[in-house]
Design an enzyme around this catalytic site. Structure first.
Site, PDB file in Angstrom:
ATOM      1  N   MET A  44      41.432  33.473  26.480  1.00 32.41           N
ATOM      2  CA  MET A  44      42.504  32.824  26.066  1.00 32.41           C
ATOM      3  C   MET A  44      42.136  31.385  25.182  1.00 32.41           C
ATOM      4  O   MET A  44      42.617  31.306  23.999  1.00 32.41           O
ATOM      5  CB  MET A  44      43.489  32.338  27.040  1.00 32.41           C
ATOM      6  CG  MET A  44      44.925  31.930  26.547  1.00 32.41           C
ATOM      7  SD  MET A  44      46.181  32.102  27.820  1.00 32.41           S
ATOM      8  CE  MET A  44      45.432  31.214  29.244  1.00 32.41           C
ATOM      9  N   LEU A  45      41.503  30.662  25.875  1.00 32.90           N
ATOM     10  CA  LEU A  45      40.997  29.379  25.065  1.00 32.90           C
ATOM     11  C   LEU A  45      39.685  29.819  24.206  1.00 32.90           C
ATOM     12  O   LEU A  45      39.757  29.454  23.175  1.00 32.90           O
ATOM     13  CB  LEU A  45      40.428  28.481  26.241  1.00 32.90           C
ATOM     14  CG  LEU A  45      39.766  27.308  25.589  1.00 32.90           C
ATOM     15  CD1 LEU A  45      40.570  26.373  24.775  1.00 32.90           C
ATOM     16  CD2 LEU A  45      39.010  26.404  26.556  1.00 32.90           C
ATOM     17  N   ASP A  94      25.027  36.601  29.621  1.00 32.47           N
ATOM     18  CA  ASP A  94      25.124  36.313  30.891  1.00 32.47           C
ATOM     19  C   ASP A  94      24.721  35.028  31.328  1.00 32.47           C
ATOM     20  O   ASP A  94      23.543  34.641  31.308  1.00 32.47           O
ATOM     21  CB  ASP A  94      24.399  37.329  31.882  1.00 32.47           C
ATOM     22  CG  ASP A  94      24.422  36.957  33.180  1.00 32.47           C
ATOM     23  OD1 ASP A  94      25.175  36.158  33.784  1.00 32.47           O
ATOM     24  OD2 ASP A  94      23.778  37.970  34.176  1.00 32.47           O
ATOM     25  N   VAL A  95      25.764  34.183  31.650  1.00 38.42           N
ATOM     26  CA  VAL A  95      25.308  32.832  31.782  1.00 38.42           C
ATOM     27  C   VAL A  95      24.391  32.520  32.915  1.00 38.42           C
ATOM     28  O   VAL A  95      23.957  31.426  33.295  1.00 38.42           O
ATOM     29  CB  VAL A  95      26.571  31.742  31.925  1.00 38.42           C
ATOM     30  CG1 VAL A  95      27.469  31.866  30.768  1.00 38.42           C
ATOM     31  CG2 VAL A  95      27.698  32.172  33.081  1.00 38.42           C
ATOM     32  N   ALA A 117      34.077  31.313  33.002  1.00 38.64           N
ATOM     33  CA  ALA A 117      34.163  30.768  34.416  1.00 38.64           C
ATOM     34  C   ALA A 117      34.639  32.032  35.209  1.00 38.64           C
ATOM     35  O   ALA A 117      35.293  32.758  34.775  1.00 38.64           O
ATOM     36  CB  ALA A 117      35.277  29.655  34.426  1.00 38.64           C
ATOM     37  N   TYR A 118      34.459  31.843  36.534  1.00 39.23           N
ATOM     38  CA  TYR A 118      35.046  32.741  37.480  1.00 39.23           C
ATOM     39  C   TYR A 118      36.141  31.867  37.875  1.00 39.23           C
ATOM     40  O   TYR A 118      36.352  31.234  38.697  1.00 39.23           O
ATOM     41  CB  TYR A 118      34.067  32.820  38.818  1.00 39.23           C
ATOM     42  CG  TYR A 118      34.480  33.913  39.671  1.00 39.23           C
ATOM     43  CD1 TYR A 118      35.583  33.854  40.707  1.00 39.23           C
ATOM     44  CD2 TYR A 118      33.786  34.878  40.014  1.00 39.23           C
ATOM     45  CE1 TYR A 118      36.026  34.385  41.646  1.00 39.23           C
ATOM     46  CE2 TYR A 118      33.933  35.761  40.895  1.00 39.23           C
ATOM     47  CZ  TYR A 118      35.318  35.760  41.806  1.00 39.23           C
ATOM     48  OH  TYR A 118      35.708  36.567  42.592  1.00 39.23           O
ATOM     49  N   THR A 119      37.367  32.591  37.220  1.00 36.21           N
ATOM     50  CA  THR A 119      38.774  31.909  37.468  1.00 36.21           C
ATOM     51  C   THR A 119      39.590  32.649  38.530  1.00 36.21           C
ATOM     52  O   THR A 119      40.776  32.406  38.670  1.00 36.21           O
ATOM     53  CB  THR A 119      39.487  31.780  36.273  1.00 36.21           C
ATOM     54  OG1 THR A 119      39.571  33.134  35.836  1.00 36.21           O
ATOM     55  CG2 THR A 119      38.586  30.961  35.171  1.00 36.21           C
ATOM     56  N   TYR A 175      36.873  27.953  44.681  1.00 35.61           N
ATOM     57  CA  TYR A 175      37.010  27.798  43.405  1.00 35.61           C
ATOM     58  C   TYR A 175      36.572  26.453  42.932  1.00 35.61           C
ATOM     59  O   TYR A 175      35.683  26.004  42.108  1.00 35.61           O
ATOM     60  CB  TYR A 175      38.298  28.415  42.506  1.00 35.61           C
ATOM     61  CG  TYR A 175      38.530  27.829  41.300  1.00 35.61           C
ATOM     62  CD1 TYR A 175      37.861  28.760  40.336  1.00 35.61           C
ATOM     63  CD2 TYR A 175      39.517  27.221  40.867  1.00 35.61           C
ATOM     64  CE1 TYR A 175      38.020  28.438  38.759  1.00 35.61           C
ATOM     65  CE2 TYR A 175      39.619  26.685  39.532  1.00 35.61           C
ATOM     66  CZ  TYR A 175      38.951  27.350  38.478  1.00 35.61           C
ATOM     67  OH  TYR A 175      39.229  27.063  37.191  1.00 35.61           O
ATOM     68  N   LYS A 195      33.479  24.786  40.940  1.00 37.67           N
ATOM     69  CA  LYS A 195      33.747  24.008  39.520  1.00 37.67           C
ATOM     70  C   LYS A 195      33.198  22.616  39.687  1.00 37.67           C
ATOM     71  O   LYS A 195      32.527  22.064  39.004  1.00 37.67           O
ATOM     72  CB  LYS A 195      35.127  24.142  39.164  1.00 37.67           C
ATOM     73  CG  LYS A 195      35.554  25.628  38.814  1.00 37.67           C
ATOM     74  CD  LYS A 195      34.892  26.042  37.458  1.00 37.67           C
ATOM     75  CE  LYS A 195      35.356  25.159  36.265  1.00 37.67           C
ATOM     76  NZ  LYS A 195      34.742  25.972  34.809  1.00 37.67           N
TER      77      LYS A 195
END
Length: 273
Positions: free
Chosen positions: A1-2, A24-25, A46-48, A111, A115
């Site tokens: 989305m962003l 792959d970060v 991110a794993y959101t 989460y 982060k």
């Protein structure tokens, strides 16, 4: 989305957007190679899946913490600036006034822990080049979001129950994308920034505004509390973030959430799916 909105804002620039399939970060070597030749790197990966992270914290840590570290090490090696996206979940959610940028981290969920660790690791790996950008309550044109869900439910149900005891700052991804570009263009100092809209709203107030702007009776939104929506990961009761760092950098904070939401509707970015 962003990421999609950010690439749209950067449409006339020499910019590259890499999808999860393309980079792959969690692979340090791949990240180091990918960053070479760029002046600014925005890590929107991110794993959101907040609830899933409670039982898959190691997976979330690999992306949210170690991934951020890999990118920061790469930007440090190549002399690039880093904008690392983060979240209100790094705080305990129990404040009664907006969290300043230097408020202590105290995450209450897996989460949030991953982060928060990503923030620390990125700042340690590239302290001179890293801008941590915390955001929250994101919505936009691309992908699922709270306003889209409300618009769908407006068409399916007579009334919708929405919580009144969680307060934050609804933030349009297009506004945030533009702010990221302003940050890069201004060469804003390294440090922590809060990329959320001005003002504040409960999810209930947010839902009523969505109903009204979508042409529905806002009184169809009924108040409830979080006790009726128990989920694996705790949600912050209070997620309002302060914006002093923008002013110190000579950059205006994001506009009021109501103005942004109206602009998102008028632009056609929001409709039921």
């Amino acid at each position: 989305m962003l990421g999609t909105d950010l690439m749209a804002v950067l449409g006339d620039r020499d910019a590259t957007g890499l999808t999860r399939a393309e980079l792959d970060v969690t692979d340090p070597g791949a990240v180091l190679a990918a960053v070479e030749g760029f002046d600014v790197v925005v890590n929107a990966s991110a794993y959101t899946r907040v609830d899933d992270a409670e039982t898959h914290e190691q997976d979330a840590h690999a992306v949210n913490a170690l991934g951020a570290q890999n990118i920061a090490r790469a930007t440090a090696a190549h002399g690039a600036a880093l904008v690392q996206l983060s979240t209100d979940y790094v705080f305990d959610g129990r404040a009664t006034a907006p969290y300043p940028e230097d408020a202590p981290r105290d995450p209450q969920s897996a989460y949030g822990r991953t982060k928060a660790r990503g923030e620390v690791l990125a700042l340690e790996a590239d302290p001179a080049g890293t801008r941590i950008l915390r955001t929250a309550y994101l919505y936009g044109e691309h992908g699922p979001s709270f306003p889209r869900t409300m618009l769908r439910l407006a068409a399916e149900r007579e009334t919708v129950d929405v919580v009144t005891d969680q307060v934050g700052q609804p933030t349009w991804t297009m506004d945030l994308a533009r702010q990221i570009v302003r940050m890069a263009d201004a060469d804003a100092p390294a440090g922590i920034y809060h990329g959320t809209s001005s003002g504040q709203a409960s999810w209930f107030e947010f839902a009523r505004a969505v109903f009204e702007l979508g042409g529905h009776d806002p009184d169809r939104v009924k108040p409830t509390d979080s006790a009726h929506f128990v989920r694996p990961a705790p949600r912050p009761s209070y997620s309002v973030l302060g914006h002093d760092a923008w002013l110190a950098a000579g950059i205006e904070p994001l506009r009021d959430w109501r103005e942004a939401l109206a602009a998102a509707f008028s632009s056609g970015a929001l409709e039921a799916q």
